[in-house]
Design a protein around this motif. Sequence first.
Motif, short mmCIF file in Angstrom:
data_model
loop_
_atom_site.label_atom_id
_atom_site.label_comp_id
_atom_site.label_asym_id
_atom_site.label_seq_id
_atom_site.Cartn_x
_atom_site.Cartn_y
_atom_site.Cartn_z
N ALA A 51 0.85 -1.20 0.00
CA ALA A 51 0.00 0.00 0.00
C ALA A 51 0.88 1.24 0.00
N ASP A 52 0.32 2.31 -0.54
CA ASP A 52 0.97 3.62 -0.51
C ASP A 52 0.57 4.27 0.81
N VAL A 53 1.56 4.55 1.65
CA VAL A 53 1.30 5.11 2.98
C VAL A 53 1.98 6.47 3.09
N LEU A 54 1.22 7.44 3.59
CA LEU A 54 1.78 8.78 3.78
C LEU A 54 2.56 8.83 5.08
N ASN A 55 3.82 9.19 4.98
CA ASN A 55 4.66 9.41 6.15
C ASN A 55 4.51 10.90 6.49
N ARG A 56 3.63 11.20 7.43
CA ARG A 56 3.32 12.60 7.76
C ARG A 56 4.52 13.35 8.33
N LYS A 57 5.35 12.66 9.05
CA LYS A 57 6.53 13.29 9.66
C LYS A 57 7.45 13.88 8.59
N ASP A 58 7.68 13.09 7.54
CA ASP A 58 8.60 13.52 6.49
C ASP A 58 7.89 14.11 5.27
N GLY A 59 6.56 13.93 5.21
CA GLY A 59 5.80 14.46 4.09
C GLY A 59 6.02 13.73 2.78
N ILE A 60 6.20 12.40 2.86
CA ILE A 60 6.42 11.61 1.65
C ILE A 60 5.49 10.41 1.63
N HIS A 61 5.27 9.90 0.44
CA HIS A 61 4.50 8.66 0.28
C HIS A 61 5.48 7.51 0.16
N GLU A 62 5.29 6.50 0.99
CA GLU A 62 6.17 5.33 0.98
C GLU A 62 5.35 4.09 0.68
N VAL A 63 6.03 3.06 0.21
CA VAL A 63 5.38 1.78 0.01
C VAL A 63 5.60 0.95 1.27
N LYS A 64 4.54 0.31 1.73
CA LYS A 64 4.61 -0.53 2.93
C LYS A 64 3.94 -1.87 2.64
N VAL A 65 4.42 -2.90 3.29
CA VAL A 65 3.76 -4.20 3.24
C VAL A 65 2.59 -4.14 4.20
N THR A 66 1.39 -4.31 3.69
CA THR A 66 0.20 -4.23 4.55
C THR A 66 -0.23 -5.60 5.06
N ASN A 67 0.08 -6.64 4.30
CA ASN A 67 -0.41 -7.95 4.69
C ASN A 67 0.40 -9.04 3.98
N VAL A 68 0.67 -10.10 4.70
CA VAL A 68 1.18 -11.32 4.10
C VAL A 68 0.09 -12.34 4.32
N GLY A 69 -0.72 -12.54 3.28
CA GLY A 69 -1.87 -13.43 3.38
C GLY A 69 -1.61 -14.74 2.66
N VAL A 70 -2.66 -15.53 2.55
CA VAL A 70 -2.55 -16.82 1.88
C VAL A 70 -3.39 -16.81 0.61
N ASP A 71 -2.94 -17.56 -0.36
CA ASP A 71 -3.63 -17.73 -1.62
C ASP A 71 -4.73 -18.77 -1.42
N LYS A 72 -5.95 -18.40 -1.70
CA LYS A 72 -7.09 -19.30 -1.47
C LYS A 72 -7.38 -20.24 -2.65
N SER A 73 -6.50 -20.28 -3.64
CA SER A 73 -6.74 -21.16 -4.79
C SER A 73 -6.69 -22.62 -4.35
N ASP A 74 -7.25 -23.47 -5.20
CA ASP A 74 -7.35 -24.90 -4.89
C ASP A 74 -5.98 -25.57 -4.86
N PHE A 75 -5.90 -26.60 -4.03
CA PHE A 75 -4.69 -27.42 -3.99
C PHE A 75 -4.67 -28.35 -5.19
N GLY A 76 -3.49 -28.80 -5.54
CA GLY A 76 -3.37 -29.80 -6.59
C GLY A 76 -3.55 -31.19 -6.00
N LYS A 77 -3.54 -32.18 -6.87
CA LYS A 77 -3.65 -33.57 -6.41
C LYS A 77 -2.62 -34.41 -7.15
N ARG A 78 -2.07 -35.37 -6.43
CA ARG A 78 -1.10 -36.29 -7.01
C ARG A 78 -1.51 -37.71 -6.61
N TYR A 79 -1.49 -38.61 -7.58
CA TYR A 79 -1.83 -39.99 -7.29
C TYR A 79 -0.64 -40.67 -6.63
#
Length: 135
Positions: A51-79
């Motif tokens: 996310a783009d986060v405003l650093n009010r102290k320095d008056g700049i926009h910085e990039v920050k990691v907002t979340n490390v989530g999980v991918d909800k896609s389906d699992f594979g299968k192996r016989y």
Amino acid sequence: MDLSKAMMISASGMKAQSVRMRVISENLANSDSLPNTAGTDPYRRKVVSFADVLNRKDGIHEVKVTNVGVDKSDFGKRYQPGHPAADGDGYVQTPNVNSLMEVMDMKQAQRSYEANINAVETSRAMISRTIELLR
């Protein structure tokens, strides 16, 4: 723009991309891991959100990691009927990690990191030249 602020913005980008590379490395390391018992899920791919986060102290926009989530896609299968985690039909769930996608994401993160390094080096060089001119 103040050159020190430009360096701080690039540093925030480098930090975010390093987190992304760590998560991608974790995904690749676990891409072949299987569950130990039937009915349990294998490793689930992780994804990083920025996310783009405003650093009010320095008056700049910085990039920050907002979340490390999980991918909800389906699992594979192996016989693999002899595996302890195999279901009644002999299939074992595999992680939802696509190694090719992870390598592509890693390359993109690496390029973004390098672009931020170049911006920091350019800002540093401009500051050095300015100091030389003022002498």
